[in-house]
Write an enzyme that holds these catalytic residues in place. Structure first.
Site, short mmCIF file in Angstrom:
data_model
loop_
_atom_site.label_atom_id
_atom_site.label_comp_id
_atom_site.label_asym_id
_atom_site.label_seq_id
_atom_site.Cartn_x
_atom_site.Cartn_y
_atom_site.Cartn_z
N SER A 95 0.83 -1.20 0.00
CA SER A 95 0.00 0.00 0.00
C SER A 95 0.87 1.26 0.00
O SER A 95 1.67 1.47 -0.91
CB SER A 95 -0.96 -0.05 1.19
OG SER A 95 -2.00 0.88 1.04
N ASP A 225 -9.48 -5.12 -4.93
CA ASP A 225 -8.99 -4.20 -3.91
C ASP A 225 -9.94 -3.01 -3.79
O ASP A 225 -10.18 -2.29 -4.76
CB ASP A 225 -7.58 -3.72 -4.30
CG ASP A 225 -6.86 -2.97 -3.20
OD1 ASP A 225 -7.52 -2.26 -2.43
OD2 ASP A 225 -5.62 -3.10 -3.12
N HIS A 254 -7.60 -5.77 -0.01
CA HIS A 254 -6.41 -4.92 0.08
C HIS A 254 -5.41 -5.47 1.11
O HIS A 254 -4.21 -5.46 0.88
CB HIS A 254 -6.83 -3.50 0.48
CG HIS A 254 -5.70 -2.53 0.53
ND1 HIS A 254 -5.01 -2.12 -0.58
CD2 HIS A 254 -5.13 -1.88 1.58
CE1 HIS A 254 -4.07 -1.26 -0.23
NE2 HIS A 254 -4.11 -1.10 1.07
#
Length: 274
Positions: A95, A225, A254
């Site tokens: 991320s 996601d 995610h």
């Protein structure tokens, strides 16, 4: 606790376990190095040296008011790498951590690195612009900041119990332990760092950084996601990289390094050894 002090006086906490080729993990927002538990234990048991740090303002690092931008994040990572004198390192970022890895390699060079992997990562650019029409509207991120400032404890609970792990999907079976661990990590950090970090991860354009990177990079992203939408991230990053490989997943959230650790770890290991 093992820490280093940056040039601007910020203490950065890190973990450094084992011997062998180093793998350096960069975590997502607003978490800490603890979010890599499943990966660090796995790769430690496979003969690697595993390192992870808490980003400034996160986890056990200093809750400084300033420097919550990708330049400082990359510089802090570089400081950890230099302090530990790492060579031939594998960099893995999830991320926001994926953006940190990309910016670090472009800003500080690849001399100490061997390969990299970015998982559900924010590059090339999250926010919607005329040049990035599939991005997420800025108003969404403004809403994140408002929710954080209005009461981040509830906001963090809602993120973890909802889109981060896909627990808001029909038929999902939420894990209370996973939700509480996400909330715990978030609440360890500083509200100012997390507030500013939303701008850092959403508005930083990594396009030119990606173009500069020559070493092999595995881009791992789920088509489902809900935090960093696939359409504006993984495939675009893989195309911009000089030596990028895209690994796509269906149905993973995610937070797939946690909920799908067995698959993610095996794919990372194959890439590192390949």
């Amino acid at each position: 606790m093992p820490t280093i002090t940056t040039k601007d006086g910020v203490e950065i906490f890190y973990k450094d376990w084992g011997k062998g080729q180093p793998i350096v993990f960069s975590h997502g927002w607003p978490l800490s190095s603890d979010d890599w538990d499943a990966q660090m234990m796995f790769f430690l048991n496979h003969g690697f040296r595993v390192i992870a740090h808490d980003r400034r303002g996160h986890g056990r690092s200093s809750q400084t008011a300033d420097g919550h931008d990708m330049d400082h994040y990359a510089d802090d990572l570089a400081a950890v790498v230099r302090h530990l004198d790492l060579e031939e390192a594998i960099h893995v970022g999830h991320s926001t951590g994926g953006g940190e890895v990309v910016h670090y390699l472009a800003r500080h060079g690849e001399g100490r690195a061997k390969k990299a992997a970015i998982l559900c990562a924010v590059p090339p650019l999250m926010v919607k612009t005329p040049a990035n029409p599939n991005g997420t509207p800025k108003e969404v991120f403004d809403g994140f900041q408002a929710a954080l400032a209005g009461g981040r404890s509830q906001f963090y609970r809602d993120v973890a119990a909802g889109p981060f792990y896909g627990y808001n999907k029909p038929g999902a079976k939420p894990s209370e332990a996973v939700i509480e661990n996400w909330w715990r990590q978030g609440m360890m950090g500083g509200a100012k760092a997390h507030y500013d970090g939303i701008v850092a991860f959403s508005q930083t354009d990594f396009t030119e950084d990606l173009k500069k990177i020559k070493l092999p990079v595995l881009v791992m992203h789920s088509e489902d996601d809900q935090i960093v939408p696939y359409v504006a991230s993984g495939p675009l990053s893989a195309k911009l990289l000089q030596n990028g490989t895209l690994k796509t997943y269906k149905g993973f959230p995610h937070g797939m390094p946690t909920t799908e650790a067995a698959t993610i770890n095996a794919d990372l290991l194959a890439f590192i050894r390949g």
